[in-house]
Write an enzyme that holds these catalytic residues in place. Structure first.
Site, PDB file in Angstrom:
ATOM      1  N   ASP A  61       0.949  -1.076  -0.014  1.00 46.60           N
ATOM      2  CA  ASP A  61       0.425   0.214   0.004  1.00 46.60           C
ATOM      3  C   ASP A  61       0.821   1.381   0.199  1.00 46.60           C
ATOM      4  O   ASP A  61       0.752   2.166   0.489  1.00 46.60           O
ATOM      5  CB  ASP A  61      -0.942  -0.266   1.190  1.00 46.60           C
ATOM      6  CG  ASP A  61      -2.288   0.721   1.010  1.00 46.60           C
ATOM      7  OD1 ASP A  61      -1.678   1.559   0.156  1.00 46.60           O
ATOM      8  OD2 ASP A  61      -2.369   1.253   2.451  1.00 46.60           O
ATOM      9  N   GLN A 169      -2.331  -5.335   5.754  1.00 45.71           N
ATOM     10  CA  GLN A 169      -2.137  -4.515   6.579  1.00 45.71           C
ATOM     11  C   GLN A 169      -3.279  -4.969   7.994  1.00 45.71           C
ATOM     12  O   GLN A 169      -3.812  -4.706   8.286  1.00 45.71           O
ATOM     13  CB  GLN A 169      -2.418  -3.257   6.059  1.00 45.71           C
ATOM     14  CG  GLN A 169      -1.871  -2.858   4.767  1.00 45.71           C
ATOM     15  CD  GLN A 169      -2.548  -2.008   4.372  1.00 45.71           C
ATOM     16  OE1 GLN A 169      -3.542  -2.079   3.641  1.00 45.71           O
ATOM     17  NE2 GLN A 169      -1.916  -0.765   4.279  1.00 45.71           N
ATOM     18  N   ASP A 171      -4.560  -5.094  11.141  1.00 42.96           N
ATOM     19  CA  ASP A 171      -5.060  -4.076  12.558  1.00 42.96           C
ATOM     20  C   ASP A 171      -3.566  -4.651  13.749  1.00 42.96           C
ATOM     21  O   ASP A 171      -4.203  -5.772  14.236  1.00 42.96           O
ATOM     22  CB  ASP A 171      -6.573  -3.635  12.428  1.00 42.96           C
ATOM     23  CG  ASP A 171      -7.361  -3.354  11.814  1.00 42.96           C
ATOM     24  OD1 ASP A 171      -6.585  -2.992  10.596  1.00 42.96           O
ATOM     25  OD2 ASP A 171      -7.566  -2.230  11.744  1.00 42.96           O
ATOM     26  N   ASP A 201      -2.642   8.556   9.749  1.00 40.36           N
ATOM     27  CA  ASP A 201      -2.997   7.492   9.116  1.00 40.36           C
ATOM     28  C   ASP A 201      -4.442   7.155   9.461  1.00 40.36           C
ATOM     29  O   ASP A 201      -4.258   6.777  10.303  1.00 40.36           O
ATOM     30  CB  ASP A 201      -2.854   6.755   8.788  1.00 40.36           C
ATOM     31  CG  ASP A 201      -3.129   5.967   7.221  1.00 40.36           C
ATOM     32  OD1 ASP A 201      -3.260   6.714   6.463  1.00 40.36           O
ATOM     33  OD2 ASP A 201      -3.709   4.995   7.182  1.00 40.36           O
ATOM     34  N   TYR A 205     -10.688   4.715  13.225  1.00 45.91           N
ATOM     35  CA  TYR A 205     -10.782   3.046  13.223  1.00 45.91           C
ATOM     36  C   TYR A 205      -9.303   2.122  13.945  1.00 45.91           C
ATOM     37  O   TYR A 205      -9.714   1.015  14.236  1.00 45.91           O
ATOM     38  CB  TYR A 205     -10.445   2.296  11.380  1.00 45.91           C
ATOM     39  CG  TYR A 205     -10.225   3.122  10.647  1.00 45.91           C
ATOM     40  CD1 TYR A 205     -11.753   3.020  10.516  1.00 45.91           C
ATOM     41  CD2 TYR A 205     -10.624   3.794   9.845  1.00 45.91           C
ATOM     42  CE1 TYR A 205     -12.245   4.001   9.298  1.00 45.91           C
ATOM     43  CE2 TYR A 205     -10.209   4.323   8.718  1.00 45.91           C
ATOM     44  CZ  TYR A 205     -11.014   4.535   8.583  1.00 45.91           C
ATOM     45  OH  TYR A 205     -11.785   5.159   7.258  1.00 45.91           O
ATOM     46  N   LEU A 206      -9.105   2.581  15.559  1.00 49.40           N
ATOM     47  CA  LEU A 206      -7.936   2.184  16.351  1.00 49.40           C
ATOM     48  C   LEU A 206      -8.506   1.537  17.334  1.00 49.40           C
ATOM     49  O   LEU A 206      -8.282   0.293  17.335  1.00 49.40           O
ATOM     50  CB  LEU A 206      -7.466   3.085  16.810  1.00 49.40           C
ATOM     51  CG  LEU A 206      -5.993   3.923  16.620  1.00 49.40           C
ATOM     52  CD1 LEU A 206      -5.582   3.941  15.312  1.00 49.40           C
ATOM     53  CD2 LEU A 206      -5.030   4.778  17.730  1.00 49.40           C
ATOM     54  N   GLU A 243      -6.718  12.462   9.501  1.00 51.23           N
ATOM     55  CA  GLU A 243      -7.131  11.778   8.183  1.00 51.23           C
ATOM     56  C   GLU A 243      -8.511  10.896   9.031  1.00 51.23           C
ATOM     57  O   GLU A 243      -8.873  10.251   9.458  1.00 51.23           O
ATOM     58  CB  GLU A 243      -6.123  11.189   7.661  1.00 51.23           C
ATOM     59  CG  GLU A 243      -6.710  10.520   6.677  1.00 51.23           C
ATOM     60  CD  GLU A 243      -6.857   9.532   6.227  1.00 51.23           C
ATOM     61  OE1 GLU A 243      -7.412   9.022   4.914  1.00 51.23           O
ATOM     62  OE2 GLU A 243      -6.880   8.075   6.982  1.00 51.23           O
ATOM     63  N   HIS A 308      -2.875  11.927  -2.803  1.00 52.99           N
ATOM     64  CA  HIS A 308      -2.028  11.095  -3.351  1.00 52.99           C
ATOM     65  C   HIS A 308      -3.248   9.642  -3.640  1.00 52.99           C
ATOM     66  O   HIS A 308      -2.612   8.366  -4.118  1.00 52.99           O
ATOM     67  CB  HIS A 308      -1.061  10.848  -2.501  1.00 52.99           C
ATOM     68  CG  HIS A 308      -1.591  10.134  -1.091  1.00 52.99           C
ATOM     69  ND1 HIS A 308      -2.377  10.701  -0.490  1.00 52.99           N
ATOM     70  CD2 HIS A 308      -1.515   8.626  -0.218  1.00 52.99           C
ATOM     71  CE1 HIS A 308      -2.611   9.806   0.977  1.00 52.99           C
ATOM     72  NE2 HIS A 308      -2.081   8.829   0.853  1.00 52.99           N
ATOM     73  N   ASP A 309      -4.614   9.725  -2.939  1.00 54.31           N
ATOM     74  CA  ASP A 309      -6.016   8.884  -2.776  1.00 54.31           C
ATOM     75  C   ASP A 309      -6.293   9.375  -3.927  1.00 54.31           C
ATOM     76  O   ASP A 309      -6.497  10.323  -4.759  1.00 54.31           O
ATOM     77  CB  ASP A 309      -6.768   8.539  -1.524  1.00 54.31           C
ATOM     78  CG  ASP A 309      -5.482   7.766  -0.334  1.00 54.31           C
ATOM     79  OD1 ASP A 309      -4.415   6.758  -0.615  1.00 54.31           O
ATOM     80  OD2 ASP A 309      -5.239   8.404   0.510  1.00 54.31           O
TER      81      ASP A 309
HETATM   82  C1  NOJ Z   1      -5.069   6.720   4.266  1.00 56.93           C
HETATM   83  C2  NOJ Z   1      -4.245   7.168   3.264  1.00 56.93           C
HETATM   84  O1  NOJ Z   1      -4.183   8.120   2.898  1.00 56.93           O
HETATM   85  C3  NOJ Z   1      -4.281   6.406   2.169  1.00 56.93           C
HETATM   86  O2  NOJ Z   1      -3.114   5.912   1.579  1.00 56.93           O
HETATM   87  C4  NOJ Z   1      -4.143   4.366   2.487  1.00 56.93           C
HETATM   88  O3  NOJ Z   1      -3.971   3.351   1.541  1.00 56.93           O
HETATM   89  C5  NOJ Z   1      -4.819   4.176   3.695  1.00 56.93           C
HETATM   90  N1  NOJ Z   1      -4.739   5.139   4.469  1.00 56.93           N
HETATM   91  C6  NOJ Z   1      -4.606   2.757   4.311  1.00 56.93           C
HETATM   92  O4  NOJ Z   1      -3.472   2.861   5.322  1.00 56.93           O
END
Ligand code: NOJ
Ligand code: CA
Length: 558
Positions: A61, A169, A171, A201, A205-206, A243, A308-309
């Protein structure tokens, strides 16, 4: 002004190390390359950099899957290179924050490798395990194009582990005090090396609790308040930026009582700016801004157009999402998950007035603007690259080989440069744009400069919308002490006019902020203004010094 509030006056710039500049010709951007380009960033006028994850990672990722929190991905450089970069940035008065990815790690991380080695392993309880994939049913899947569940099976110990994003990934388990403590150590480690804060980031969700959607839980807020307290005590002046892609009331919660995050991205606003354009109506922006006001003192929004997303459409209703797809994602490949994977310029069909209008909005609405690398030169994207890679291509520096990004053969680059004829790097690049006064880059430098002329007013002032029957035009006043700015935006593609009730400002004179062009003094009658398609005005309202009859004299251009 209180210097600890630097983030309220700053202009941020977002950078993936990999994509910025390759100093050693291996096809991948690195810290030394970034250091070499600080002059460019200084000249552009930005005050703070947000670095995307640069830690050791298998890059499933793109670095949001960290395999070692205490080291840098070797391709990006060494700790020494990192320190050099931070020192030089600080010597330029540029602050640096970095991504803090704490909800999940990479399945290649030793912590997880240990955890999955046996159910009695030391790190087993650092993750969330279950015999069935049935727990936390109300937790939504985020990467809906690739994942069908938040649980993945681990064959060796015959249990499932929880993951909010890719199955690679896992958690972390925040109910475990060791995990909470370890993450504080990670934070201390990087702040000690000179970072000025973090963009945290995936913060909602923690913690997970049965019977909830496992987002925005009180335990999660409490943990961030603990982190904030630790940072305030041990590293005063450093910041946390959230975020949290949520509805407005939930997003605002991340400011706490001024004791949680200093900043949060204004996710509620972003898609509604684009919806306002599509609908040619100021209403979506006014409604959402009104819902995001009243935040604690010293807190602020980070406002952005792209990152970037994919342009996420999770927190809009179905009708709004349909409008967005119809207007901005005409080809299926442009979509990803619940969003649109395109850069700013292509999103608006490379229309210069629209790009200017959108930037003028994020530079004048309440909050701190944040730019995504390359959008200042109008870079294009490549929707055929898969995942979100199409908006992460090499920065375009010149019309040399590989857009001046790297000296390798093109096939060795981590991703191809943009060659689409409409956005070809031969024209769309820093060097070429600096040479022509009418370029987007020079216009961006101009607006950054103008914003800096009004740092307090635009960075800290209040906002008041001005009612007017023409919904095509968004009109507001920013106020700070005795300064006032009138901002007007024609969201439609046709010329239009407005008559504004400016009686509160009678006797003042609007002076256009970019060119200092004076306009007639505000009098008793409604103030009449015509606006070109997708045009905007920022008027500084001043006490007139000169005779109005002299208004046609003076400089024409900027
Ligand atoms: C948000 C990030 O901006 C994104 O690029 C990432 O894939 C997800 N969180 C998971 O970490
Ligand atoms: Ca390199």
């Amino acid at each position: 002004m209180n210097n600890n509030l630097w983030y309220r006056d700053a202009i941020f710039y977002e950078i993936p190390i990999k994509s910025f500049y390759d100093s050693n010709n291996d096809g991948i951007g690195d810290f030394n390359g970034l250091t070499m380009k600080l002059d460019y960033l200084k000249d552009l006028g930005i005050d703070a950099i947000w670095l995307l994850p640069f830690y050791k990672s298998p890059l499933k990722d793109d670095g949001y899957d960290i395999s070692d929190y205490y080291s840098i991905l070797p391709e990006y450089g060494t700790i020494e290179d990192f320190k050099n970069f931070i020192n030089k940035a600080h010597s330029y008065n540029i602050r640096v924050i970095a991504d803090l990815v704490i909800n999940h790690i990479s399945d290649q991380n030793q912590w997880f490798i240990d955890a999955k080695s046996g159910i009695n392993s030391k790190k087993r309880d650092w993750f969330i395990w279950s015999d069935t994939p049935d727990k936390f049913k109300d937790a939504r899947v985020i990467f809906i194009d690739t994942e069908s569940s938040n649980w993945a099976y681990e064959p060796r110990t015959k249990q499932y582990y929880f993951h909010r994003f890719y199955s690679q990934q896992p958690d972390l388990n925040y109910d475990n005090p060791e995990v909470r403590e370890e993450m504080k150590n990670v934070i201390r480690y990087w702040l000690n090396l000179g970072l000025d804060g973090f963009r945290a980031d995936a913060v909602p969700y923690l913690f997970k609790r049965e019977g909830t959607n496992c987002e925005n839980l009180p335990e999660t807020h409490e943990y961030f308040r603990e982190i904030r307290k630790m940072m305030d005590t041990e590293f005063p002046g450093t910041i946390l930026l959230a975020e949290a892609n949520q509805w407005p009331t939930d997003t605002k919660e991340y400011f706490g009582n001024g004791d949680e995050f200093q900043m949060a991205f204004n996710f509620p606003l972003m898609p509604r700016i684009f919806i306002a354009l599509a609908k040619r109506s100021s209403k979506p922006i006014i409604d959402i801004i009104n819902q995001t006001l009243d935040i604690p003192d010293d807190c602020d929004w980070c406002i952005f157009l792209r990152n970037h997303d994919e342009l996420t459409l999770e927190m809009v209703d179905d009708e709004e999402r349909d409008i967005m797809y119809k207007e901005y994602a005409k080809i299926p490949k442009m979509r990803l998950n619940l969003g649109i994977r395109r850069r700013l310029a292509p999103l608006v069909d490379n229309d210069r007035s629209t790009i200017e209008l959108l930037n003028a909005l994020i530079f004048s609405l309440p909050g701190t603007p944040i730019l995504y690398y390359g959008d200042e030169i109008g870079m294009g994207d490549n929707i055929y690259l898969g995942d979100r890679n199409g908006v992460r291509t090499p920065m375009q520096w010149s019309y040399d080989r590989n857009a001046g990004f790297s000296g390798v053969y093109a096939e060795q680059l981590y991703a191809p440069v943009i060659t689409n004829p409409n956005y070809n790097y031969e024209g769309v690049n820093v060097d070429s744009e600096l040479r022509i006064s009418s370029s987007l880059l020079n216009w961006m430098k101009k607006i950054i400069g103008v914003r800096k002329d009004y740092t307090e007013l635009l960075g800290r002032g209040t906002i008041e919308f001005i009612n007017n029957p023409n919904k095509r035009v968004l009109a507001y006043i920013r106020k700070y002490e005795n300064q006032r700015m009138l901002c007007l935006f024609n969201l439609s593609r046709r010329p239009t006019y407005i008559e504004l009730d400016l009686s509160n400002f009678k006797g003042l004179k609007p002076v256009e902020a970019f060119t200092k062009a004076p306009f007639p003094r505000i009098g008793d009658l409604p103030y009449f203004i015509t606006m070109p398609p997708r045009g905007f005005f920022w008027f500084n309202l001043v006490i007139p010094e000169t005779d109005d009859s002299m208004d046609f004299e003076g400089e024409d251009d900027y």
